[in-house]
Design a protein around this motif. Sequence first.
Motif, short mmCIF file in Angstrom:
data_model
loop_
_atom_site.label_atom_id
_atom_site.label_comp_id
_atom_site.label_asym_id
_atom_site.label_seq_id
_atom_site.Cartn_x
_atom_site.Cartn_y
_atom_site.Cartn_z
N LEU A 136 18.54 -5.41 -2.88
CA LEU A 136 19.11 -4.43 -3.83
C LEU A 136 19.90 -3.20 -2.53
O LEU A 136 18.79 -2.86 -1.61
CB LEU A 136 18.12 -3.47 -4.65
CG LEU A 136 17.79 -3.92 -5.74
CD1 LEU A 136 16.62 -3.32 -6.82
CD2 LEU A 136 18.65 -4.59 -6.54
N PRO A 137 20.73 -2.64 -3.07
CA PRO A 137 21.18 -0.84 -1.77
C PRO A 137 20.48 -0.59 -2.11
O PRO A 137 19.67 0.02 -3.33
CB PRO A 137 22.66 -1.03 -2.81
CG PRO A 137 22.35 -1.43 -3.60
CD PRO A 137 21.87 -2.15 -3.71
N ALA A 138 20.51 0.71 -1.11
CA ALA A 138 20.18 1.75 -0.57
C ALA A 138 19.92 2.69 -1.68
O ALA A 138 19.41 4.07 -2.03
CB ALA A 138 20.11 2.75 0.24
N THR A 139 21.08 2.71 -2.80
CA THR A 139 21.68 3.42 -3.73
C THR A 139 21.36 3.16 -5.07
O THR A 139 21.50 3.88 -6.67
CB THR A 139 23.27 3.68 -3.58
OG1 THR A 139 23.54 1.87 -3.70
CG2 THR A 139 23.43 3.73 -2.82
N ALA A 140 20.33 2.16 -5.13
CA ALA A 140 19.63 1.89 -6.13
C ALA A 140 18.74 2.85 -7.01
O ALA A 140 17.90 3.34 -5.83
CB ALA A 140 18.71 -0.16 -5.88
N SER A 141 18.82 2.52 -8.56
CA SER A 141 18.28 3.45 -9.31
C SER A 141 16.80 2.99 -9.37
O SER A 141 16.52 1.99 -8.76
CB SER A 141 18.40 3.77 -10.16
OG SER A 141 18.37 3.07 -11.37
N GLN A 142 15.87 4.12 -9.32
CA GLN A 142 14.17 3.47 -9.81
C GLN A 142 14.11 2.54 -10.63
O GLN A 142 13.62 1.89 -11.31
CB GLN A 142 13.45 5.07 -10.37
CG GLN A 142 12.16 4.74 -10.62
CD GLN A 142 11.60 5.23 -9.29
OE1 GLN A 142 11.86 5.45 -8.13
NE2 GLN A 142 10.29 4.44 -9.35
#
Length: 281
Positions: free
Chosen positions: A66-72
């Motif tokens: 998943l990208p570093a911008t993925a949400s919780q």
Amino acid sequence: MSARVLDGKAVAAAVKSEVAEAVAGLGYSPGLATVLVGDDPASHAYVRGKRRDAEQVGMTSIHHELPATASQGEVAGLVADLNSDDDVDGVLVQLPLPGDLDSEAIVEGIDPRKDVDGLHPFNLGLLTLGRQGLRPCTPSGVLRILDHYEIPTNGQTAVIVGRSFLVGRPLGLLLSAKGADATVTVAHSRTNDLAAVTSKADILVAAAGVIGMITPEHVKPGATVIDVGINRTDQGLVGDVDYEAVADIAGAITPVPGGVGPMTRAMLLSNTLTAAESRRR
Ligand code: NAD
């Protein structure tokens, strides 16, 4: 140098071949799911190694990035999907997670039966109670290396430097548990006169993440010194122990690299096998 070198690579290879043999007899291939969030190069390298190990012993590596911008919610949702996927026996979320992601909440979302890192509060609770469960990989790797070299723990004084939930605390529980029977002190950054404490140890474990902090003055002559530390420098990986100097007075010592690191990876495979066997029984 007089200390015996405890070769983690060799012991890890022995653990891997035991696991491979057991997997070959299962009639199915245990699935190890890895979840990697973001683009930290060290995390990518760790996960690559874990996936390769899994495949080498006949397991199926199921990898998600998943990208570093993925949400919780996205990370938690992926973990929930893996929990309910019957082909997945182990779920490993590579830590640390980037940004503001709450790692504790993510780890708590893993089905404890698939918690192959052994870091879910349920498994840490079972460890505290001395009941069967999935054990954290690095501490169980330390016990395995001691066992392999027939270094007794029973009645011995063990001092662990570091009290993290990942290494120091669970290792203290494992070493003091019935069967291992060591008398354990867990030292940390607030310990007064660390050398006075550590120099009593028959078994000294360094798990602080401070380069070369364990020097000969910290070590009882003839002691077993286990270096868990992994510190990245321009010269490569180094441990928490001043290896050359300490090896002159210790009885046995683990190198970095090639000591506890490979054991951690091997114990992940062992946990995945255990998780598969108990869930599919
Ligand atoms: P952490 O930062 O969570 O904990 C470090 C602990 O060391 C803390 O409890 C702190 O109180 C103690 N400490 C720090 N400085 C100290 C000092 N000067 N004197 C006494 N105690 C001190 O780290 P962690 O996750 O437990 O990892 C510790 C080290 O082990 C790191 O180098 C890490 O990279 C390494 N590690 C290696 C493996 C492996 O497979 N070999 C696995 C996990 C962690």
